[in-house]
Design an enzyme around this catalytic site. Structure first.
Site, PDB file in Angstrom:
ATOM      1  N   ASP A 121     102.360  43.515  49.925  1.00  0.00           N
ATOM      2  CA  ASP A 121     102.246  44.758  50.703  1.00  0.00           C
ATOM      3  C   ASP A 121     100.814  45.287  50.770  1.00  0.00           C
ATOM      4  OD1 ASP A 121     105.021  44.612  51.003  1.00  0.00           O
ATOM      5  OD2 ASP A 121     105.360  45.785  49.181  1.00  0.00           O
TER       6      ASP A 121
ATOM      7  N   LYS B  51      98.847  42.618  54.886  1.00  0.00           N
ATOM      8  CA  LYS B  51      98.517  41.286  55.435  1.00  0.00           C
ATOM      9  C   LYS B  51      98.884  41.193  56.916  1.00  0.00           C
ATOM     10  CE  LYS B  51     101.208  39.536  52.295  1.00  0.00           C
ATOM     11  NZ  LYS B  51     101.428  40.718  51.435  1.00  0.00           N
TER      12      LYS B  51
ATOM     13  N   GLY C 185     107.849  41.570  54.098  1.00  0.00           N
ATOM     14  CA  GLY C 185     108.002  42.627  55.096  1.00  0.00           C
ATOM     15  C   GLY C 185     106.604  42.913  55.601  1.00  0.00           C
ATOM     16  N   HIS C 186     106.268  42.402  56.792  1.00  0.00           N
ATOM     17  CA  HIS C 186     104.909  42.540  57.318  1.00  0.00           C
ATOM     18  C   HIS C 186     104.929  43.484  58.511  1.00  0.00           C
ATOM     19  CE1 HIS C 186     103.620  38.403  55.483  1.00  0.00           C
ATOM     20  NE2 HIS C 186     104.038  39.270  54.587  1.00  0.00           N
TER      21      HIS C 186
ATOM     22  N   GLN D 202     103.745  37.822  50.253  1.00  0.00           N
ATOM     23  CA  GLN D 202     103.650  38.277  48.851  1.00  0.00           C
ATOM     24  C   GLN D 202     102.170  38.341  48.419  1.00  0.00           C
ATOM     25  OE1 GLN D 202     106.310  35.540  49.363  1.00  0.00           O
ATOM     26  NE2 GLN D 202     107.363  37.331  50.101  1.00  0.00           N
TER      27      GLN D 202
HETATM   28  P1  GDP Z   1     102.151  43.301  54.099  1.00  0.00           P
HETATM   29  O1  GDP Z   1     103.458  42.935  53.457  1.00  0.00           O
HETATM   30  O2  GDP Z   1     100.996  42.872  53.264  1.00  0.00           O
HETATM   31  O3  GDP Z   1     102.026  42.827  55.517  1.00  0.00           O
HETATM   32  O4  GDP Z   1     102.128  44.879  54.129  1.00  0.00           O
HETATM   33  P2  GDP Z   1     103.339  45.893  54.507  1.00  0.00           P
HETATM   34  O5  GDP Z   1     103.514  45.868  55.972  1.00  0.00           O
HETATM   35  O6  GDP Z   1     104.539  45.619  53.674  1.00  0.00           O
HETATM   36  O7  GDP Z   1     102.775  47.258  53.977  1.00  0.00           O
HETATM   37  C1  GDP Z   1     101.600  47.789  54.440  1.00  0.00           C
HETATM   38  C2  GDP Z   1     101.886  49.165  55.071  1.00  0.00           C
HETATM   39  O8  GDP Z   1     100.692  49.877  55.175  1.00  0.00           O
HETATM   40  C3  GDP Z   1     102.421  49.075  56.487  1.00  0.00           C
HETATM   41  O9  GDP Z   1     103.230  50.192  56.753  1.00  0.00           O
HETATM   42  C4  GDP Z   1     101.157  49.104  57.331  1.00  0.00           C
HETATM   43  O10 GDP Z   1     101.351  49.570  58.642  1.00  0.00           O
HETATM   44  C5  GDP Z   1     100.330  50.073  56.539  1.00  0.00           C
HETATM   45  N1  GDP Z   1      98.887  49.823  56.570  1.00  0.00           N
HETATM   46  C6  GDP Z   1      98.214  48.654  56.686  1.00  0.00           C
HETATM   47  N2  GDP Z   1      96.881  48.856  56.583  1.00  0.00           N
HETATM   48  C7  GDP Z   1      96.722  50.200  56.387  1.00  0.00           C
HETATM   49  C8  GDP Z   1      95.580  51.031  56.195  1.00  0.00           C
HETATM   50  O11 GDP Z   1      94.442  50.599  56.138  1.00  0.00           O
HETATM   51  N3  GDP Z   1      95.832  52.363  56.023  1.00  0.00           N
HETATM   52  C9  GDP Z   1      97.089  52.892  56.035  1.00  0.00           C
HETATM   53  N4  GDP Z   1      97.233  54.198  55.862  1.00  0.00           N
HETATM   54  N5  GDP Z   1      98.180  52.121  56.213  1.00  0.00           N
HETATM   55  C10 GDP Z   1      97.986  50.800  56.388  1.00  0.00           C
HETATM   56  P1  IMO Z   2     105.155  40.938  51.342  1.00  0.00           P
HETATM   57  O1  IMO Z   2     104.950  39.625  52.057  1.00  0.00           O
HETATM   58  C1  IMO Z   2     106.006  42.942  47.547  1.00  0.00           C
HETATM   59  C2  IMO Z   2     108.749  40.880  44.808  1.00  0.00           C
HETATM   60  C3  IMO Z   2     110.109  41.492  44.523  1.00  0.00           C
HETATM   61  C4  IMO Z   2     110.368  40.979  43.118  1.00  0.00           C
HETATM   62  C5  IMO Z   2     109.758  39.574  43.145  1.00  0.00           C
HETATM   63  C6  IMO Z   2     110.787  38.484  43.391  1.00  0.00           C
HETATM   64  O2  IMO Z   2     105.733  41.982  52.201  1.00  0.00           O
HETATM   65  O3  IMO Z   2     103.912  41.339  50.653  1.00  0.00           O
HETATM   66  P2  IMO Z   2     112.084  37.676  45.544  1.00  0.00           P
HETATM   67  O4  IMO Z   2     113.047  38.398  46.427  1.00  0.00           O
HETATM   68  O5  IMO Z   2     110.890  37.124  46.235  1.00  0.00           O
HETATM   69  O6  IMO Z   2     112.742  36.630  44.695  1.00  0.00           O
HETATM   70  O7  IMO Z   2     111.575  38.806  44.503  1.00  0.00           O
HETATM   71  O8  IMO Z   2     108.784  39.588  44.178  1.00  0.00           O
HETATM   72  N1  IMO Z   2     108.427  40.650  46.241  1.00  0.00           N
HETATM   73  C7  IMO Z   2     107.547  41.369  46.946  1.00  0.00           C
HETATM   74  N2  IMO Z   2     106.825  42.462  46.593  1.00  0.00           N
HETATM   75  N3  IMO Z   2     105.841  42.381  48.769  1.00  0.00           N
HETATM   76  C8  IMO Z   2     106.532  41.281  49.116  1.00  0.00           C
HETATM   77  O9  IMO Z   2     106.307  40.600  50.267  1.00  0.00           O
HETATM   78  C9  IMO Z   2     107.465  40.752  48.203  1.00  0.00           C
HETATM   79  N4  IMO Z   2     108.311  39.705  48.228  1.00  0.00           N
HETATM   80  C10 IMO Z   2     108.899  39.649  47.016  1.00  0.00           C
HETATM   81  O10 IMO Z   2     110.065  42.889  44.604  1.00  0.00           O
HETATM   82  O11 IMO Z   2     109.635  41.711  42.163  1.00  0.00           O
HETATM   83 MG    MG Z   3     105.229  43.844  52.839  1.00  0.00          MG
END
Ligand code: GDP
Ligand code: IMO
Ligand code: MG
Length: 452
Positions: A12, A15, A39-40, A225
């Site tokens: 998170d 990416k 979850g991207h 991840q």
């Molecule tokens: P990922 O799993 O690495 O793709 O990241 P996620 O989408 O799970 O979580 C990142 C969250 O932060 C999302 O809601 C993005 O829209 C938001 N986000 C990404 N970059 C920034 C940033 O620079 N500032 C803020 N405030 N939010 C961001």
């Molecule tokens: P993105 O791509 C954050 C964590 C889970 C748990 C561990 C194992 O959005 O960054 P799993 O379901 O993969 O067997 O769970 O890894 N986890 C993540 N944490 N971002 C993710 O993906 C994750 N995918 C799995 O919370 O601790």
């Molecule tokens: Mg994510």
């Protein structure tokens, strides 16, 4: 030319947003590991796309590939593709014949194992990721290519269901339901096979990507991840079940390591830490029930933790769980830099920290009276580390439109913070996220324009 995007922390890190940012320079965007546990988020012109499985690049109309290192839940795959179509996109998604398939019983087993493990549970996403990779290593998995051959699929399914039915009943005490019904599974997954065939989605991934390269196409590898939850280099056992690091890209696609190594490897960094799941977290602020270990967290900073969580919207994209938050952990980033060989950094969420009087980082750890600069190899020892902090003066909130004016438009204290991270890791800064949108990112370098 290849660019690999890797999470440097616990997932998170933003990416999806950086894949979208650089996606313009790519022709093909490839996931090489993980499945619908990811979850991207991509935000473009105020529209938000949340993707668990389909590579983020399809939002920009790029071909998306799920490599052999991925575990694919066909239900999620087609739901996401159909949802994107409803929103007016025309996603072109290919799936490796060697990728493993998540079946409903994998989710049941994921839940059973987590419940049985109690304190050792990782707090998984419940998507069946671990059990599917277990089946892969246990040579009882079902691959996408197997789905296309009904007799092969049937034979493997019968064996796997029988095996897992016994485990479910006798190890976890679960009453096997529809998820273990061979006939129903066979029919349902044959209909997925029909669609995969009809839409010509299945590819020999390594060959497909090699042909794209030979035709001069650029590839973007989208890691899921983060490094600290990599199966080998992360905080085992509180990890996911795949190599999330750049190491996973060649194994998970069928391209040679040198192809990935010759390209750019961009580490995505969140300006603080967030964690969804269990296990220690030395720089944690406050705590989250059910995730923070009983002796972990810092209750005295609960208010600050809530503030950062709310400012940053730190609630899981997949599960909606509140994320644990903490200060940036530099030993974790030094570890990630070594494991991945980052050529550049994208630091996101700088805006979230704006408004604080001061911003702290975990600069190093103290363990057994010694100062250490990187993560110890066992998670228990990591949990014993006390944090040597370094504090920076805070910066005022700023308008995200400064993104157009470049890094010099950022408050000076924010720049000092960024320079510290980049200097400590000896890796140049390529981008700075100051909001979720594509236009709310300061771009210093486009890796597709480097070393071509
Ligand atoms: P990922 O799993 O690495 O793709 O990241 P996620 O989408 O799970 O979580 C990142 C969250 O932060 C999302 O809601 C993005 O829209 C938001 N986000 C990404 N970059 C920034 C940033 O620079 N500032 C803020 N405030 N939010 C961001
Ligand atoms: P993105 O791509 C954050 C964590 C889970 C748990 C561990 C194992 O959005 O960054 P799993 O379901 O993969 O067997 O769970 O890894 N986890 C993540 N944490 N971002 C993710 O993906 C994750 N995918 C799995 O919370 O601790
Ligand atoms: Mg994510």
């Amino acid at each position: 030319m290849t660019v690999t995007i890797v999470g440097s922390q616990l997932g998170d890190e933003g990416k999806g947003g950086i894949v979208d940012l650089y996606g313009d320079g790519a022709d093909v965007v490839v996931r090489y590991q993980g499945g619908d546990n990811a979850g991207h988020t991509v935000v473009h012109q105020g529209t938000e796309y949340k993707l668990s499985l389909v590579p983020s690049g399809v939002v920009r109309g790029r071909t998306g590939v799920l490599g052999n290192g991925c575990v694919v839940n066909p239900t999620t795959l087609f739901e996401e593709i159909d949802a994107l179509k409803e929103r007016g996109l025309d996603p072109d998604v290919r799936v490796s014949a060697r990728a493993h398939v998540i079946l409903p019983y994998h989710r049941v087993l994921d839940g059973g194992e987590e419940a049985a493990k109690d304190d050792l549970a990782a707090g998984t996403t419940g998507r069946g990721i671990g059990p599917t990779y277990e089946d892969k290593a246990g040579r009882r998995g079902i691959r996408v290519g197997d789905l296309l051959d009904p007799s092969v699929f049937r034979t493997r399914l019968e064996y796997a269901v029988e095996h897992h039915r016994t485990v479910a009943e006798e190890v976890y005490g679960i009453e096997p339901g529809d998820a273990f019904d061979v006939e129903a599974l066979f029919e349902r997954y044959q209909s997925f096979a029909d669609r995969l065939r009809r839409e010509e989605m299945v590819v020999n991934c390594g060959e497909f990507l090699a042909e794209q390269r030979a035709a001069g196409k650029s590839l973007l590898f989208e890691g899921a991840q983060g490094t600290a939850i990599d199966i080998d280099h992360g905080i085992y056992p509180y990890v996911t079940s795949s190599n999330t690091t750049a190491t996973g890209a060649p194994a998970g696609t069928g391209l040679a390591p040198a192809v990935i190594g010759d390209g750019e490897i961009v580490g995505i960094v969140k300006a603080y830490l967030s964690r969804v799941g269990t296990g220690p977290l030395p720089t944690e602020l406050g705590s989250v029930d059910g995730q923070t270990p009983p002796d972990g967290g810092r209750p005295e900073h609960a208010e600050l933790a809530t503030w950062i969580r709310d400012e940053g919207g730190e609630y899981g994209t997949v599960t909606g769980r509140p994320r644990r938050v903490g200060w940036l952990d530099m030993p974790m980033l030094r570890h990630a830099t070594r494991v991945n060989g980052f050529t550049g950094l994208a630091i996101n969420h700088l805006d979230v920290l704006a408004g604080l009087d001061s911003v702290t980082v975990g600069h190093a750890y103290e363990l057994d009276g010694e100062t250490i600069e990187t993560m110890p190899p066992t998670t228990e020892r990591w949990g014993e580390c006390s944090v040597i902090e370094k504090t920076f003066d805070g910066w005022e909130p700023f308008d995200p439109s400064v993104a157009d004016d470049g890094i010099s438009a950022l408050p000076e204290n924010a720049r000092t913070y960024l320079e510290y991270i980049s200097d400590e890791l000896a890796v140049p800064l390529y981008a700075v996220g100051i909001g979720p949108g594509r236009s709310e990112t300061i771009v210093l370098e486009n890796p597709f324009e480097l070393s071509d």
